[in-house]
Motif scaffolding. Structure first.
Motif, PDB file in Angstrom:
ATOM      1  N   THR A 167      16.134  14.178 -24.701  1.00  0.00           N
ATOM      2  CA  THR A 167      16.858  14.332 -25.961  1.00  0.00           C
ATOM      3  C   THR A 167      16.834  13.071 -26.820  1.00  0.00           C
ATOM      4  N   THR A 168      16.456  11.941 -26.250  1.00  0.00           N
ATOM      5  CA  THR A 168      16.423  10.689 -26.994  1.00  0.00           C
ATOM      6  C   THR A 168      15.033  10.076 -26.896  1.00  0.00           C
ATOM      7  N   VAL A 169      14.788   9.072 -27.719  1.00  0.00           N
ATOM      8  CA  VAL A 169      13.509   8.359 -27.668  1.00  0.00           C
ATOM      9  C   VAL A 169      13.314   7.723 -26.293  1.00  0.00           C
ATOM     10  N   ALA A 170      14.377   7.151 -25.742  1.00  0.00           N
ATOM     11  CA  ALA A 170      14.286   6.532 -24.412  1.00  0.00           C
ATOM     12  C   ALA A 170      13.903   7.567 -23.365  1.00  0.00           C
ATOM     13  N   ASP A 171      14.532   8.744 -23.423  1.00  0.00           N
ATOM     14  CA  ASP A 171      14.177   9.825 -22.506  1.00  0.00           C
ATOM     15  C   ASP A 171      12.688  10.146 -22.598  1.00  0.00           C
ATOM     16  N   ARG A 172      12.215  10.295 -23.820  1.00  0.00           N
ATOM     17  CA  ARG A 172      10.829  10.710 -24.032  1.00  0.00           C
ATOM     18  C   ARG A 172       9.845   9.643 -23.574  1.00  0.00           C
ATOM     19  N   LEU A 173      10.255   8.378 -23.611  1.00  0.00           N
ATOM     20  CA  LEU A 173       9.396   7.305 -23.145  1.00  0.00           C
ATOM     21  C   LEU A 173       9.339   7.230 -21.623  1.00  0.00           C
ATOM     22  N   VAL A 174      10.494   7.344 -20.965  1.00  0.00           N
ATOM     23  CA  VAL A 174      10.593   7.001 -19.544  1.00  0.00           C
ATOM     24  C   VAL A 174      10.591   8.208 -18.621  1.00  0.00           C
ATOM     25  N   GLN A 175      11.354   9.240 -18.935  1.00  0.00           N
ATOM     26  CA  GLN A 175      11.566  10.319 -17.984  1.00  0.00           C
ATOM     27  C   GLN A 175      10.284  11.043 -17.536  1.00  0.00           C
ATOM     28  N   PRO A 176       9.313  11.288 -18.428  1.00  0.00           N
ATOM     29  CA  PRO A 176       8.097  11.976 -17.963  1.00  0.00           C
ATOM     30  C   PRO A 176       7.308  11.196 -16.916  1.00  0.00           C
ATOM     31  N   LEU A 177       7.588   9.902 -16.783  1.00  0.00           N
ATOM     32  CA  LEU A 177       6.863   9.109 -15.796  1.00  0.00           C
ATOM     33  C   LEU A 177       7.205   9.520 -14.372  1.00  0.00           C
ATOM     34  N   LEU A 178       8.356  10.147 -14.163  1.00  0.00           N
ATOM     35  CA  LEU A 178       8.736  10.573 -12.817  1.00  0.00           C
ATOM     36  C   LEU A 178       7.696  11.529 -12.248  1.00  0.00           C
ATOM     37  N   GLN A 179       7.421  12.605 -12.977  1.00  0.00           N
ATOM     38  CA  GLN A 179       6.424  13.569 -12.507  1.00  0.00           C
ATOM     39  C   GLN A 179       5.019  12.982 -12.550  1.00  0.00           C
ATOM     40  N   TRP A 180       4.727  12.222 -13.605  1.00  0.00           N
ATOM     41  CA  TRP A 180       3.388  11.646 -13.745  1.00  0.00           C
ATOM     42  C   TRP A 180       3.043  10.737 -12.571  1.00  0.00           C
ATOM     43  N   LEU A 181       3.982   9.943 -12.112  1.00  0.00           N
ATOM     44  CA  LEU A 181       3.696   9.002 -11.032  1.00  0.00           C
ATOM     45  C   LEU A 181       3.308   9.714  -9.741  1.00  0.00           C
ATOM     46  N   TRP A 182       4.088  10.758  -9.354  1.00  0.00           N
ATOM     47  CA  TRP A 182       3.722  11.384  -8.081  1.00  0.00           C
ATOM     48  C   TRP A 182       2.531  12.331  -8.213  1.00  0.00           C
ATOM     49  N   LEU A 183       2.319  12.908  -9.383  1.00  0.00           N
ATOM     50  CA  LEU A 183       1.118  13.723  -9.555  1.00  0.00           C
ATOM     51  C   LEU A 183      -0.152  12.871  -9.627  1.00  0.00           C
ATOM     52  N   THR A 184      -0.014  11.647 -10.102  1.00  0.00           N
ATOM     53  CA  THR A 184      -1.178  10.773 -10.270  1.00  0.00           C
ATOM     54  C   THR A 184      -1.507   9.985  -9.010  1.00  0.00           C
ATOM     55  N   PHE A 185      -0.500   9.519  -8.307  1.00  0.00           N
ATOM     56  CA  PHE A 185      -0.741   8.590  -7.199  1.00  0.00           C
ATOM     57  C   PHE A 185      -0.479   9.170  -5.812  1.00  0.00           C
ATOM     58  N   LEU A 186       0.125  10.340  -5.718  1.00  0.00           N
ATOM     59  CA  LEU A 186       0.453  10.901  -4.411  1.00  0.00           C
ATOM     60  C   LEU A 186      -0.452  12.083  -4.095  1.00  0.00           C
ATOM     61  N   PRO A 187      -1.212  12.030  -3.024  1.00  0.00           N
ATOM     62  CA  PRO A 187      -2.049  13.181  -2.640  1.00  0.00           C
ATOM     63  C   PRO A 187      -1.180  14.277  -2.034  1.00  0.00           C
ATOM     64  N   LEU A 188      -0.875  15.300  -2.810  1.00  0.00           N
ATOM     65  CA  LEU A 188       0.120  16.289  -2.395  1.00  0.00           C
ATOM     66  C   LEU A 188      -0.276  17.022  -1.116  1.00  0.00           C
ATOM     67  N   ARG A 189      -1.544  17.446  -1.032  1.00  0.00           N
ATOM     68  CA  ARG A 189      -1.969  18.183   0.158  1.00  0.00           C
ATOM     69  C   ARG A 189      -1.887  17.311   1.397  1.00  0.00           C
ATOM     70  N   ALA A 190      -2.340  16.076   1.282  1.00  0.00           N
ATOM     71  CA  ALA A 190      -2.281  15.157   2.417  1.00  0.00           C
ATOM     72  C   ALA A 190      -0.838  14.855   2.792  1.00  0.00           C
ATOM     73  N   MET A 191       0.044  14.768   1.794  1.00  0.00           N
ATOM     74  CA  MET A 191       1.451  14.500   2.070  1.00  0.00           C
ATOM     75  C   MET A 191       2.051  15.597   2.934  1.00  0.00           C
ATOM     76  N   GLU A 192       1.717  16.858   2.639  1.00  0.00           N
ATOM     77  CA  GLU A 192       2.245  17.966   3.423  1.00  0.00           C
ATOM     78  C   GLU A 192       1.707  17.959   4.849  1.00  0.00           C
ATOM     79  N   ARG A 193       0.455  17.605   5.019  1.00  0.00           N
ATOM     80  CA  ARG A 193      -0.174  17.679   6.336  1.00  0.00           C
ATOM     81  C   ARG A 193       0.055  16.440   7.181  1.00  0.00           C
TER      82      ARG A 193
END
Length: 375
Positions: A167-193
């Motif tokens: 809802t704010t500029v700060a939100d739009r700058l920072v909050q999307p990084l939460l999902q981006w970080l684990w989708l970019t750097f975490l191998p999801l399939r390997a994490m499960e196995r």
């Protein structure tokens, strides 16, 4: 130019990894789930949430597809009238139990202690525990869908990540990084196995656990002093022999984590130091992120102005590849991508500053949350 080409290759590889994670390995509980036949306890810890808990409670009361649903709410020493708000919303609904929380004893932080009290006082018949934060609003079939995915994945812990409202500029700058970080750097399939506890991620806003697996891991008592109790609980589950999974929960839940910049700044500052570990590791990670995602647009501008169009083109391409990764992440998790993704370099720079601030405040022992020290 060689360094710039190496940066380009690195960003391209990470963006490709984001695309594979989002397109192939990210679990997506959707549709109308089958009715859940086992007893489920939804656990809601509250501390000074009078102004935001009403939508959360109403959504919990409106859950469908879970006939044996029980809701346990813990008032963790609130002083703002939270308890009265809970009473006004739930009335005499027999599915809801309201508990008074005890102050955390030495060695415990507030959130793990509140969750532990809820887990140990929930109906013993409940085979699944669903932890929900007060800033989360669930869709009507969210609990049924999440429990169904937990069982379908055959894991002990499932973390369906809500759609983060900005809802704010700060939100739009920072909050999307939460999902981006684990989708970019975490191998999801390997994490499960993998059985490696270090290869784990989870979000405490909406967390679904098999009770047997939770107990075997030691529950929140095993992470009593951990500021990132959600991630540490996932690691404890792995150490006890269980498996974990992440899921896109954007169709199941929404979450507005912070109301303004001071809240966001302090919320990230209290925990970022725990995300990276040692200061040297944090400094290295921040430096790499800045090199990959913040430096390229600056290099593009400088080299174009100095008459080096070839270098500027490579740098601009690197920047656009980074933006593409942010777009993929946002679209995969129900986030806002236009025009926010164009500011990705600034987002990474703000994250770097928040990380430095977190370590600085921790060194000075000035970190606190909701009136309680966290270190």
């Amino acid at each position: 130019m060689i360094l710039l080409l190496m940066v380009l290759a690195g960003v391209a590889a990470l963006t490709a990894h984001t695309l594979v994670n989002a397109g192939r390995w990210l679990r997506r509980p959707t549709g109308t789930p089958a009715e859940v036949t086992e007893p489920v306890a939804v656990l809601l810890p509250l501390r000074d949430e009078a102004t935001r808990v009403t939508p959360c409670l109403r959504a919990l009361l409106a859950q469908r597809g879970v006939p044996e649903l029980r809701i346990v709410v813990l008032d963790d020493g609130s002083t703002d009238g939270t308890r009265e708000v809970v009473h006004a919303v739930v009335g005499d609904d027999p599915r809801v139990t309201l508990l008074d929380g005890a102050a955390p004893p030495p060695g415990w932080l507030g959130k793990p202690h509140a969750c532990w009290q809820l887990a140990t006082r929930a109906d013993p018949a409940a085979t699944v525990l669903v932890f929900v934060d007060a800033d989360v609003v669930l869709a009507p079939h969210a609990v049924a869908a999440a429990v169904g995915e937990l069982r379908a994945a055959r894991v002990a812990l499932l973390s369906p990540y809500p759609r983060i409202l900005v809802t704010t500029v700060a939100d739009r700058l920072v909050q999307p990084l939460l999902q981006w970080l684990w989708l970019t750097f975490l191998p999801l399939r390997a994490m499960e196995r993998s059985a490696r506890p270090s290869l784990a991620a989870a979000g405490g806003q909406f967390l679904v656990v098999d009770r047997i697996g939770y107990t075997a891991a030691g529950g929140h008592a095993a992470v009593a002093d951990r500021i990132l109790e959600d991630v540490e609980l996932a690691r404890a589950v792995k150490r006890s022999g269980g498996q974990i999974a992440l899921a896109d929960g954007s169709r199941l839940a929404t979450c507005q984590m912070y109301d303004d910049w001071p809240q966001l700044r302090d919320g990230y500052s209290k925990s970022l130091w725990a995300s990276f570990g040692r200061p040297t590791a944090a400094a290295t990670a921040v430096a790499v992120l800045l090199l990959l995602y913040t430096a390229p647009p600056l290099v593009a501008v400088v080299t174009w102005a100095s008459g080096a169009p070839g270098t500027a083109t490579v740098a601009a391409g690197t920047y656009l590849l980074g933006v593409a990764g942010r777009v993929v992440s946002a679209r995969a998790t129900g986030g806002r991508w236009w025009p926010d993704a164009l500011g990705h370099p600034a987002s990474v720079a703000v994250l770097g500053w928040l990380t430095l601030r977190s370590y600085h405040l921790r060194k000075q022992r000035r970190l606190s949350w909701r009136g309680r020290p966290v270190v």
